[in-house]
Scaffold this motif. Structure first.
Motif, PDB file in Angstrom:
ATOM      1  N   LEU A   1      52.002  30.771  42.189  1.00  0.00           N
ATOM      2  CA  LEU A   1      53.357  31.320  42.176  1.00  0.00           C
ATOM      3  C   LEU A   1      53.378  32.814  41.871  1.00  0.00           C
ATOM      4  O   LEU A   1      54.435  33.437  41.910  1.00  0.00           O
ATOM      5  N   LEU A   2      52.213  33.379  41.550  1.00  0.00           N
ATOM      6  CA  LEU A   2      52.121  34.769  41.134  1.00  0.00           C
ATOM      7  C   LEU A   2      51.473  35.621  42.224  1.00  0.00           C
ATOM      8  O   LEU A   2      50.863  35.112  43.153  1.00  0.00           O
ATOM      9  N   GLY A   3      51.593  36.937  42.080  1.00  0.00           N
ATOM     10  CA  GLY A   3      50.964  37.849  43.025  1.00  0.00           C
ATOM     11  C   GLY A   3      49.570  38.227  42.580  1.00  0.00           C
ATOM     12  O   GLY A   3      49.024  37.692  41.610  1.00  0.00           O
ATOM     13  N   GLU A   4      48.987  39.194  43.262  1.00  0.00           N
ATOM     14  CA  GLU A   4      47.654  39.664  42.905  1.00  0.00           C
ATOM     15  C   GLU A   4      47.672  40.466  41.610  1.00  0.00           C
ATOM     16  O   GLU A   4      46.688  40.538  40.897  1.00  0.00           O
ATOM     17  N   VAL A   5      48.804  41.099  41.317  1.00  0.00           N
ATOM     18  CA  VAL A   5      49.000  41.827  40.055  1.00  0.00           C
ATOM     19  C   VAL A   5      50.306  41.341  39.449  1.00  0.00           C
ATOM     20  O   VAL A   5      51.321  41.230  40.151  1.00  0.00           O
TER      21      VAL A   5
ATOM     22  N   LEU B   1      72.340  42.548  37.059  1.00  0.00           N
ATOM     23  CA  LEU B   1      71.103  42.190  37.728  1.00  0.00           C
ATOM     24  C   LEU B   1      70.917  40.676  37.715  1.00  0.00           C
ATOM     25  O   LEU B   1      71.573  39.972  36.951  1.00  0.00           O
ATOM     26  N   ALA B   2      70.015  40.190  38.535  1.00  0.00           N
ATOM     27  CA  ALA B   2      69.740  38.759  38.580  1.00  0.00           C
ATOM     28  C   ALA B   2      68.247  38.543  38.789  1.00  0.00           C
ATOM     29  O   ALA B   2      67.558  39.370  39.386  1.00  0.00           O
ATOM     30  N   SER B   3      67.752  37.417  38.283  1.00  0.00           N
ATOM     31  CA  SER B   3      66.349  37.043  38.435  1.00  0.00           C
ATOM     32  C   SER B   3      66.251  35.697  39.120  1.00  0.00           C
ATOM     33  O   SER B   3      67.093  34.813  38.916  1.00  0.00           O
ATOM     34  N   THR B   4      65.208  35.540  39.933  1.00  0.00           N
ATOM     35  CA  THR B   4      64.889  34.232  40.484  1.00  0.00           C
ATOM     36  C   THR B   4      63.725  33.665  39.681  1.00  0.00           C
ATOM     37  O   THR B   4      62.821  34.393  39.287  1.00  0.00           O
ATOM     38  N   LEU B   5      63.768  32.358  39.428  1.00  0.00           N
ATOM     39  CA  LEU B   5      62.785  31.734  38.546  1.00  0.00           C
ATOM     40  C   LEU B   5      62.072  30.589  39.240  1.00  0.00           C
ATOM     41  O   LEU B   5      62.690  29.774  39.924  1.00  0.00           O
ATOM     42  N   GLY B   6      60.753  30.549  39.041  1.00  0.00           N
ATOM     43  CA  GLY B   6      59.951  29.396  39.390  1.00  0.00           C
ATOM     44  C   GLY B   6      59.346  28.833  38.120  1.00  0.00           C
ATOM     45  O   GLY B   6      59.211  29.550  37.118  1.00  0.00           O
ATOM     46  N   TYR B   7      58.977  27.562  38.127  1.00  0.00           N
ATOM     47  CA  TYR B   7      58.511  26.906  36.906  1.00  0.00           C
ATOM     48  C   TYR B   7      57.168  26.223  37.123  1.00  0.00           C
ATOM     49  O   TYR B   7      56.887  25.672  38.188  1.00  0.00           O
TER      50      TYR B   7
ATOM     51  N   GLY C   1      62.958  46.282  37.497  1.00  0.00           N
ATOM     52  CA  GLY C   1      62.830  45.981  38.914  1.00  0.00           C
ATOM     53  C   GLY C   1      61.981  44.765  39.221  1.00  0.00           C
ATOM     54  O   GLY C   1      61.695  44.488  40.386  1.00  0.00           O
ATOM     55  N   PHE C   2      61.618  44.005  38.181  1.00  0.00           N
ATOM     56  CA  PHE C   2      60.777  42.817  38.362  1.00  0.00           C
ATOM     57  C   PHE C   2      61.650  41.579  38.198  1.00  0.00           C
ATOM     58  O   PHE C   2      61.876  41.103  37.092  1.00  0.00           O
ATOM     59  N   THR C   3      62.174  41.082  39.283  1.00  0.00           N
ATOM     60  CA  THR C   3      63.194  40.033  39.232  1.00  0.00           C
ATOM     61  C   THR C   3      62.675  38.665  39.657  1.00  0.00           C
ATOM     62  O   THR C   3      63.426  37.693  39.606  1.00  0.00           O
ATOM     63  N   GLN C   4      61.418  38.562  40.071  1.00  0.00           N
ATOM     64  CA  GLN C   4      60.831  37.262  40.415  1.00  0.00           C
ATOM     65  C   GLN C   4      59.981  36.805  39.243  1.00  0.00           C
ATOM     66  O   GLN C   4      58.924  37.389  38.965  1.00  0.00           O
ATOM     67  N   LEU C   5      60.430  35.781  38.554  1.00  0.00           N
ATOM     68  CA  LEU C   5      59.801  35.334  37.322  1.00  0.00           C
ATOM     69  C   LEU C   5      59.204  33.941  37.493  1.00  0.00           C
ATOM     70  O   LEU C   5      59.721  33.109  38.240  1.00  0.00           O
TER      71      LEU C   5
END
Length: 239
Positions: free
Chosen positions: A100-104, A71-77, A42-46
């Motif tokens: 680009l990341l969250g608190e956890v 399933l699909a993932s969105t990616l940032g670099y 369920g972790f699709t934001q990478l």
């Protein structure tokens, strides 16, 4: 976050023209295994950090990648070589990517093969409820790291020594959960977002946090390989 910035010196000549995380294991790029496993949990934001031949990684996966599972993932670099001329090491790279990341967030290396590891919501919920700064998955020591990295005490805390003073230590799998607070003062003195491109390893931060009982851990006993040499890659791809 998927760590994918290393040069892969021990993998040469395979990595002279291909970034190590794109070397294929059982038919697909090595880094794709944890990417798909994260999506399955369920972790699709990478977020992917890159350095050596990093443009190939973005060309391969783009900003949205659909997997065979549906399933699909969105990616940032975070392109460390483009911005600073080379890799920033693990802590430096994480601090650079923090905006680009969250608190956890999860961190997993793109050159480690752990095909059965499950990235679960339950693990995140336990970590958040526990209040510590990091939770690590440790593995039995492989032949190339016989002395291990960290201990694990009876309360589930990672230590910088063995169990109850014994020599037993385990190897850090590279898989972990983190709070962004670990990468800020008083634990880390790199400026937010690492605008100066400071290169810094992760282990000193973890050891400092361990001394304050801020790092929990558990053993992972499933298949795990640090794909650090051509021989280990060949072994994984053997029929």
């Amino acid at each position: 976050m998927i760590l994918a910035a290393g040069r892969g010196e021990r993998m040469r000549p395979l990595t002279d023209a291909t970034p190590k995380p794109l070397l294929k294991v059982r038919g697909k790029p090595l880094m794709q295994w944890p990417m798909e496993a994260l999506a399955a949990g369920g972790f699709t934001q990478l977020v992917v950090n890159t350095a050596w031949l990093g443009e190939q990684i973005e060309q391969r996966f783009g900003t949205r990648c659909a997997w065979d599972t549906g399933l699909a993932s969105t990616l940032g670099y975070s392109h460390e070589a483009r911005d600073f001329g080379g890799a920033l090491e693990t802590a430096g790279g994480i601090v650079r990517a923090l905006p680009l990341l969250g608190e956890v967030f999860w961190v997993a290396a793109g050159d480690v093969f752990a095909p059965d590891f499950g990235f679960s919501r339950a693990a995140v919920e336990r970590f958040v409820a526990g209040g510590r700064l990091a939770h690590l998955w440790l593995v039995p020591n492989p032949p190339h790291n016989p002395k291990g990295d960290f201990g694990l005490d009876e309360d589930g805390l990672a230590t910088d020594d063995g169990i109850a003073g014994a020599a037993t230590r385990f190897t850090f799998s590279t898989i972990g959960l983190y709070r962004a607070a670990l990468f800020a003062p008083p634990w880390c003195d790199i400026a937010a977002g690492n605008p100066d491109g400071v290169r810094a390893p992760l282990a000193p931060l973890l050891r400092a946090a361990m001394r304050k009982a801020q790092v929990s851990a558990e053993l992972y006993l499933g298949p795990w390989t640090d794909v650090g040499t051509p021989e280990r890659l060949d072994a994984l791809n053997a029929p």
